[in-house]
Scaffold this motif. Structure first.
Motif, PDB file in Angstrom:
ATOM      1  N   ARG A   7       0.827  -1.206   0.000  1.00 27.15           N
ATOM      2  CA  ARG A   7       0.000   0.000   0.000  1.00 27.15           C
ATOM      3  C   ARG A   7       0.865   1.261   0.000  1.00 27.15           C
ATOM      4  N   PHE A   8       1.915   1.263   0.820  1.00 23.62           N
ATOM      5  CA  PHE A   8       2.799   2.424   0.874  1.00 23.62           C
ATOM      6  C   PHE A   8       3.533   2.601  -0.453  1.00 23.62           C
ATOM      7  N   ASN A  57       2.746   5.411  -7.383  1.00 25.06           N
ATOM      8  CA  ASN A  57       1.605   5.344  -8.297  1.00 25.06           C
ATOM      9  C   ASN A  57       1.589   4.076  -9.141  1.00 25.06           C
ATOM     10  N   MET A  58       2.210   3.022  -8.664  1.00 24.31           N
ATOM     11  CA  MET A  58       2.142   1.722  -9.323  1.00 24.31           C
ATOM     12  C   MET A  58       2.346   0.634  -8.278  1.00 24.31           C
ATOM     13  N   SER A  59       1.845  -0.538  -8.581  1.00 23.45           N
ATOM     14  CA  SER A  59       1.996  -1.646  -7.638  1.00 23.45           C
ATOM     15  C   SER A  59       3.426  -2.181  -7.687  1.00 23.45           C
ATOM     16  N   GLU A  94       3.828  -4.341 -10.759  1.00 25.88           N
ATOM     17  CA  GLU A  94       3.920  -3.522 -11.967  1.00 25.88           C
ATOM     18  C   GLU A  94       5.308  -2.906 -12.091  1.00 25.88           C
ATOM     19  N   TYR A  95       5.863  -2.439 -10.978  1.00 31.23           N
ATOM     20  CA  TYR A  95       7.214  -1.873 -10.978  1.00 31.23           C
ATOM     21  C   TYR A  95       8.229  -2.919 -11.428  1.00 31.23           C
ATOM     22  N   ILE A  96       8.129  -4.114 -10.884  1.00 33.85           N
ATOM     23  CA  ILE A  96       9.056  -5.186 -11.237  1.00 33.85           C
ATOM     24  C   ILE A  96       8.928  -5.525 -12.718  1.00 33.85           C
TER      25      ILE A  96
END
Length: 79
Positions: free
Chosen positions: A40-41, A47-49, A52-54
């Motif tokens: 959540r943090f 602004n992405m999970s 999604e970042y990975i």
């Protein structure tokens, strides 16, 4: 601002393990909080999970490798 430092440490772990397995329990351990709270943090700050970042970082690395032209596309897809 320790939470920002913990976030940076978790991102460093992710970056160092992009080509391998990324353990969510290890991320939580590095961030010093439960993984759900970290997710959540992370989403709030970036602004992405996390997933999604990975995924985006792995695709960026694959694109870079394609531009260098040293590996076959199929090898990058498996990687």
């Amino acid at each position: 601002m320790d939470i920002i430092k913990q976030l940076n440490n978790a991102i460093t772990y992710i970056e160092n393990n992009l080509c391998g397995e990324i353990d969510t329990n290890k991320i939580a351990e590095i961030a010093l909080c439960p993984y759900d709270k970290f997710k959540r943090f992370f989403s709030y700050m970036t602004n992405m999970s996390v997933s999604e970042y990975i995924r985006k970082r792995r695709l960026t690395l694959a694109a870079y490798e394609l531009l260098k032209g040293q590996e076959k596309i199929i090898d990058l897809a498996v990687k």
